[in-house]
Design an enzyme around this catalytic site. Structure first.
Site, PDB file in Angstrom:
ATOM      1  N   THR A  71      24.295 -32.185  13.980  1.00  0.00           N
ATOM      2  CA  THR A  71      24.596 -32.531  12.597  1.00  0.00           C
ATOM      3  C   THR A  71      25.820 -33.424  12.506  1.00  0.00           C
ATOM      4  OG1 THR A  71      23.569 -30.579  11.595  1.00  0.00           O
ATOM      5  CG2 THR A  71      25.401 -31.584  10.384  1.00  0.00           C
ATOM      6  N   ASN A 150      11.402 -32.997  13.018  1.00  0.00           N
ATOM      7  CA  ASN A 150      11.732 -31.631  13.411  1.00  0.00           C
ATOM      8  C   ASN A 150      10.766 -30.574  12.887  1.00  0.00           C
ATOM      9  OD1 ASN A 150      13.261 -32.477  10.891  1.00  0.00           O
ATOM     10  ND2 ASN A 150      13.595 -30.272  10.798  1.00  0.00           N
ATOM     11  N   GLN A 180      15.198 -33.536  18.558  1.00  0.00           N
ATOM     12  CA  GLN A 180      13.979 -32.859  18.988  1.00  0.00           C
ATOM     13  C   GLN A 180      13.260 -33.581  20.131  1.00  0.00           C
ATOM     14  OE1 GLN A 180      13.085 -29.926  18.161  1.00  0.00           O
ATOM     15  NE2 GLN A 180      14.225 -29.507  16.289  1.00  0.00           N
ATOM     16  N   SER A 200      21.564 -32.692  20.417  1.00  0.00           N
ATOM     17  CA  SER A 200      22.145 -31.372  20.181  1.00  0.00           C
ATOM     18  C   SER A 200      21.911 -30.503  21.401  1.00  0.00           C
ATOM     19  CB  SER A 200      21.513 -30.727  18.950  1.00  0.00           C
ATOM     20  OG  SER A 200      22.004 -29.419  18.743  1.00  0.00           O
ATOM     21  N   ALA A 201      22.880 -29.640  21.710  1.00  0.00           N
ATOM     22  CA  ALA A 201      22.810 -28.813  22.913  1.00  0.00           C
ATOM     23  C   ALA A 201      21.848 -27.643  22.781  1.00  0.00           C
ATOM     24  CB  ALA A 201      24.208 -28.308  23.271  1.00  0.00           C
ATOM     25  N   HIS A 202      21.899 -26.936  21.651  1.00  0.00           N
ATOM     26  CA  HIS A 202      21.192 -25.651  21.594  1.00  0.00           C
ATOM     27  C   HIS A 202      19.686 -25.776  21.477  1.00  0.00           C
ATOM     28  CE1 HIS A 202      20.283 -25.183  17.187  1.00  0.00           C
ATOM     29  NE2 HIS A 202      21.181 -26.154  17.092  1.00  0.00           N
ATOM     30  N   THR A 238      40.332 -31.281  20.352  1.00  0.00           N
ATOM     31  CA  THR A 238      40.204 -30.905  21.761  1.00  0.00           C
ATOM     32  C   THR A 238      38.743 -30.646  22.097  1.00  0.00           C
ATOM     33  OG1 THR A 238      42.397 -29.900  21.763  1.00  0.00           O
ATOM     34  CG2 THR A 238      40.901 -29.222  23.507  1.00  0.00           C
ATOM     35  N   CYS A 323      17.258 -25.024   9.239  1.00  0.00           N
ATOM     36  CA  CYS A 323      18.398 -25.498   8.453  1.00  0.00           C
ATOM     37  C   CYS A 323      18.071 -25.579   6.966  1.00  0.00           C
ATOM     38  CB  CYS A 323      18.846 -26.880   8.944  1.00  0.00           C
ATOM     39  SG  CYS A 323      19.381 -26.900  10.660  1.00  0.00           S
TER      40      CYS A 323
END
Length: 385
Positions: A71, A150, A180, A200-202, A238, A323
């Site tokens: 996002t 998605n 996706q 996106s990682a997840h 960071t 989402c």
């Protein structure tokens, strides 16, 4: 009760490689901006992950910028990529994820002109519509179109769309939401020709709270978060070394097996649909779709009722994008399918089943059998009322 998870487009469990990398990064807790040994070791974790992602999409490591999510990557691309003066055009589609729609809306409220291309009934972006929009709109600053939708899994011909944009508006930036598609289908930024690309990682077994944005070399994007100047000044804060290390590890693992996983998951999708199609009054939504997503409409069955029935049996699917499932966002329910020109009834009865290489053939057979049983029971109950 056995649990069968078929909602991988919403999120995936943390894979083994990501878990190992995350734990190692937790033990090495240095700040990657610090110049002592622990800081340099943390920086090395970030470098390795950046290289893995760059390799997976045929980019340069220097073109990869880490964010806190897909996002945020989309927001950075849209809000940072749109160029002044206010009043220039932003082109997108009505079938985009909310993390595209809402920053585009924010730009519209600031004075940018927003234009939506049309979709064909198969879910593809209508190329004639794109040409017409680009030919009649004010100077276009940015175009944003998803790679894999998605909810429906429809795959867009991004290379063809980019060519149209670059031919008619050579100065416009082209952004693609690849959340996706990354590490699921081939994503080569040189072949696609895109300027910006979000991941996106997840969605692929990494940790939640980590994403990345590809920014083509010499393309200027303005930061939307200011601070210490990390990520070459584009994304201050960071770096989330734990999440980044996990993303790098799962990227490496998934990319190495992308073809094998593609064929395996395609078989799972086919197996599921073949087992449920004889129920009747079931329609697939979208064509040329990712094997990882199956979107179907079951006539006369409310998705939330069927989802609850399946959940009670330990099978977990979705009525659409996680989402957008919050009650406060029901206004978007069915928007993707109506953008394809499909009926409201078909849109309101749609549900998404999404697969993973972690699913087994046995799981799919059991899940399909439970799905069939639940639909039959619900239809029977409806007839008895």
């Amino acid at each position: 009760m056995r649990k069968i998870y078929l909602d991988y487009a919403a999120t995936a469990p943390v894979c083994g490689a990501a878990r190992v990398a995350a734990i190692a990064a937790m033990d090495n807790f240095g700040n990657p901006s610090s110049v002592h040994a622990m800081g340099l070791a943390a920086e090395k974790e970030v470098i390795v992950a950046r290289e893995a992602i760059a390799h997976a999409i045929n980019a340069k490591p220097s073109e990869i910028y880490f964010t806190a999510s897909g996002t945020e990557a989309n927001n950075l691309a849209i809000l940072g990529g749109a160029k002044l003066p206010v009043g220039v055009g932003i082109v997108t589609s009505p079938a985009e994820h909310s993390s595209i729609k809402n920053p585009v809306l924010a730009l519209e409220q600031r004075g940018f002109k927003v234009f939506h291309v049309e979709h064909s009934s198969d879910g593809s972006v209508n190329q004639d519509s794109l040409r017409a929009v680009l030919s009649t709109s004010p100077p276009v600053s940015l175009v944003s179109i998803h790679h894999v939708q998605n909810e429906t899994g429809v795959i867009q011909d991004i290379a063809a769309l980019v060519k149209i944009v670059k031919d008619l508006c050579p100065k416009a930036l082209f952004h693609v939401d690849a959340v996706q598609s990354f590490c699921k289908i081939p994503v080569d930024v040189r072949v696609l020709g895109v300027d910006l690309l979000s991941i996106s990682a997840h969605k692929i077994g990494g940790l939640k709270g980590c994403g990345a944005l590809f920014v083509r070399e010499k393309v200027h994007v303005s930061p939307i978060i200011f601070g210490g100047g990390q990520e070459n000044g584009l994304r201050s804060g960071t770096e989330n070394v734990v999440g980044i290390a996990a993303l790098g590890a799962t990227t490496k693992e998934r990319f190495e097996r992308i073809k094998e996983n593609f064929e395996y998951v395609r078989g799972l999708k086919k197996q599921f649909y073949e087992a449920v199609k004889d129920l009747g009054s079931i329609e697939i939504n979208g064509q040329n779709t990712s094997p990882y997503i199956l979107n179907i409409s079951v006539a006369d069955i409310r998705p939330e009722v069927l989802l609850n029935a399946l959940s009670a049996e330990g099978v977990y699917i979705s009525a659409g994008a996680a989402c957008s499932s919050n009650k406060r966002q029901k206004r978007d329910e069915g928007a993707v399918l109506t953008a394809y020109g499909l009926s409201d009834e078909r849109a309101q009865t749609a549900m998404r089943i999404s697969f993973s290489p972690e699913n087994t053939l046995d799981e799919i057979a059991i899940a399909a059998d439970i799905f069939v049983g639940c639909v039959k029971n619900l239809r029977k109950m409806k007839r008895l009322r």
